[in-house]
Design a protein around this motif. Structure first.
Motif, short mmCIF file in Angstrom:
data_model
loop_
_atom_site.label_atom_id
_atom_site.label_comp_id
_atom_site.label_asym_id
_atom_site.label_seq_id
_atom_site.Cartn_x
_atom_site.Cartn_y
_atom_site.Cartn_z
N LEU A 115 -7.98 -13.91 -14.20
CA LEU A 115 -8.43 -12.52 -14.27
C LEU A 115 -7.49 -11.60 -15.02
CD1 LEU A 115 -9.72 -12.33 -10.61
CD2 LEU A 115 -11.11 -12.50 -12.66
N GLY A 116 -6.34 -12.09 -15.43
CA GLY A 116 -5.43 -11.26 -16.22
C GLY A 116 -4.35 -10.60 -15.39
N ILE A 117 -3.27 -10.23 -16.06
CA ILE A 117 -2.12 -9.67 -15.38
C ILE A 117 -2.40 -8.28 -14.82
CG2 ILE A 117 -1.15 -8.68 -17.51
CD1 ILE A 117 0.81 -10.30 -14.61
N GLU A 118 -3.23 -7.48 -15.52
CA GLU A 118 -3.54 -6.13 -15.02
C GLU A 118 -4.26 -6.20 -13.69
OE1 GLU A 118 -5.76 -4.08 -17.97
OE2 GLU A 118 -4.11 -3.95 -19.40
N PHE A 119 -5.28 -7.05 -13.63
CA PHE A 119 -6.04 -7.21 -12.39
C PHE A 119 -5.12 -7.72 -11.28
CE2 PHE A 119 -8.62 -9.23 -9.24
CZ PHE A 119 -9.84 -8.57 -9.25
N ALA A 120 -4.31 -8.73 -11.58
CA ALA A 120 -3.46 -9.35 -10.57
C ALA A 120 -2.45 -8.36 -9.99
CB ALA A 120 -2.75 -10.56 -11.16
N LEU A 121 -1.79 -7.60 -10.85
CA LEU A 121 -0.78 -6.65 -10.37
C LEU A 121 -1.42 -5.54 -9.55
CD1 LEU A 121 1.62 -6.28 -13.44
CD2 LEU A 121 2.08 -7.42 -11.25
N ALA A 122 -2.56 -5.02 -10.03
CA ALA A 122 -3.25 -3.97 -9.28
C ALA A 122 -3.69 -4.49 -7.92
CB ALA A 122 -4.45 -3.46 -10.08
N PHE A 123 -4.18 -5.73 -7.89
CA PHE A 123 -4.62 -6.33 -6.63
C PHE A 123 -3.45 -6.48 -5.66
CE2 PHE A 123 -5.79 -9.65 -3.70
CZ PHE A 123 -7.14 -9.44 -3.47
N ALA A 124 -2.31 -6.94 -6.17
CA ALA A 124 -1.14 -7.13 -5.31
C ALA A 124 -0.68 -5.82 -4.69
CB ALA A 124 -0.01 -7.77 -6.10
N VAL A 125 -0.62 -4.77 -5.51
CA VAL A 125 -0.15 -3.47 -5.02
C VAL A 125 -1.11 -2.90 -3.98
CG1 VAL A 125 0.32 -1.08 -5.68
CG2 VAL A 125 1.15 -2.96 -7.12
N LEU A 126 -2.42 -2.92 -4.29
CA LEU A 126 -3.41 -2.34 -3.36
C LEU A 126 -3.50 -3.17 -2.08
CD1 LEU A 126 -6.28 -1.34 -5.83
CD2 LEU A 126 -4.64 0.16 -4.67
N ALA A 127 -3.44 -4.49 -2.19
CA ALA A 127 -3.50 -5.33 -1.00
C ALA A 127 -2.28 -5.11 -0.10
CB ALA A 127 -3.61 -6.80 -1.40
N THR A 128 -1.13 -4.95 -0.72
CA THR A 128 0.08 -4.68 0.06
C THR A 128 -0.05 -3.34 0.79
OG1 THR A 128 1.46 -5.91 -1.50
CG2 THR A 128 2.58 -4.34 -0.05
N ALA A 129 -0.51 -2.33 0.07
CA ALA A 129 -0.68 -1.00 0.68
C ALA A 129 -1.66 -1.05 1.85
CB ALA A 129 -1.16 -0.01 -0.37
N GLY A 130 -2.76 -1.79 1.68
CA GLY A 130 -3.74 -1.90 2.75
C GLY A 130 -3.16 -2.56 3.99
N GLN A 131 -2.37 -3.61 3.80
CA GLN A 131 -1.76 -4.28 4.95
C GLN A 131 -0.73 -3.40 5.64
OE1 GLN A 131 -0.83 -8.66 4.34
NE2 GLN A 131 -1.43 -8.14 2.25
N VAL A 132 0.00 -2.61 4.86
CA VAL A 132 0.98 -1.71 5.46
C VAL A 132 0.29 -0.66 6.33
CG1 VAL A 132 2.71 0.06 4.96
CG2 VAL A 132 2.71 -2.07 3.65
N VAL A 133 -0.83 -0.15 5.85
CA VAL A 133 -1.61 0.81 6.65
C VAL A 133 -2.06 0.16 7.96
CG1 VAL A 133 -3.76 2.14 6.74
CG2 VAL A 133 -2.36 2.17 4.67
N ALA A 134 -2.53 -1.10 7.87
CA ALA A 134 -2.97 -1.80 9.07
C ALA A 134 -1.80 -1.99 10.05
CB ALA A 134 -3.56 -3.15 8.68
N TYR A 135 -0.64 -2.38 9.52
CA TYR A 135 0.54 -2.53 10.38
C TYR A 135 0.88 -1.21 11.07
CZ TYR A 135 2.10 -7.20 8.86
OH TYR A 135 2.22 -8.55 8.65
N SER A 136 0.84 -0.12 10.31
CA SER A 136 1.21 1.18 10.86
C SER A 136 0.26 1.64 11.97
CB SER A 136 1.26 2.23 9.75
OG SER A 136 -0.03 2.48 9.23
N ARG A 137 -0.96 1.09 11.96
CA ARG A 137 -1.95 1.45 12.98
C ARG A 137 -2.00 0.43 14.12
NH1 ARG A 137 -5.51 5.48 11.64
NH2 ARG A 137 -5.27 6.34 9.54
#
Length: 251
Positions: A115-137
């Motif tokens: 899927l390309g480096i742009e997709f992969a990096l964006a996915f990694a950042v957003l997925a990390t942020a989503g998990q951090v939100v879940a941890y915080s809750r």
């Protein structure tokens, strides 16, 4: 018959890893017995297999994705669950964010060639942020922890799985919009959401089994597992030589 050299390399690496793990299981007494690191290792191996097979087969993107996501997910989950099993307080949020980043960037490494480096990096950042939100809750891997020989899927875990499914689906859609060259983004997003949801749901349901046997496997069983892992590792490592014997062309 033709086989990709990346696949051969991934299989050989997996074989080497299984050889090492098998040796560690056979060295149970030398590693401190029941109070040694094998409880953590047992969790890491089991979770790696469960999530590696689930992601690798479910995403249809080759063995490399299953290998790298399985290892990253298995190791980080085992570290967190081992702490919960010992009755200790969960890790601080920065450490939890670090574990989330490891899982997310491993997943990104598995999909970037497709899927390309742009997709992969964006996915990694957003997925990390989503998990951090879940941890915080308060939605952590050890939520409603249990260690017994019965499956368990609580209401809170159910809603966590549903949230995770739609969260990953939305993440894949957003990344598809950012990386305009990705075709059939809806199909991929649905696949990501469903696979992540199903695999995590299955993992949570049978988590009590894994936790129970991680702490209660008899020494003889550990030795048998070690021998089995070594034989499987040998078989995987020897694949490259069997390909040569049978004149299978590697590209």
């Amino acid at each position: 018959m033709i086989m990709d050299h990346h696949t051969v390399a991934a299989v050989s690496i997996a074989g080497s890893c299984l050889d090492v793990l098998g040796t560690l299981y056979l060295a149970y007494d030398l590693l401190g017995g029941q109070h040694g690191p094998l409880r953590l290792l047992t969790r890491a191996v089991t979770y790696s297999i469960v999530f590696g097979l689930g992601y690798g087969l479910g995403m249809w993107l080759g063995p490399f994705l299953g290998l790298i996501t399985g290892a990253a997910t298995g190791v980080t989950i085992s570290i967190e669950m081992n702490r919960t099993a010992r009755g200790l307080k969960h890790y601080s949020l920065p450490w939890e964010a670090f574990f989330a980043a490891i899982r997310s960037f491993a997943f990104a490494a598995g999909i970037y060639k497709v899927l390309g480096i742009e997709f992969a990096l964006a996915f990694a950042v957003l997925a990390t942020a989503g998990q951090v939100v879940a941890y915080s809750r308060g939605m952590r891997l050890g939520t409603d922890y249990s260690a017994n020989r019965r499956p368990r899927f609580t209401r809170r875990q159910f809603w966590g799985t549903v949230t995770r499914t739609f969260g990953y689906l939305a993440t894949a859609l957003i990344c598809g919009l950012l990386a305009h060259h990705v075709a059939h983004v809806w199909d991929f997003a649905l696949r990501v959401g469903i696979v992540v949801g199903v695999v995590s749901g299955v993992g949570i349901t049978f988590n009590p089994y894994i936790e129970y046997y991680a702490d209660n496997l008899p020494q003889r069983w550990l030795g048998a597992i070690g021998v089995g892992l070594i034989f499987v590792g040998f078989a995987l490592q020897s694949l490259q030589y069997w390909l040569t014997i049978f004149d299978v062309r590697v590209t």
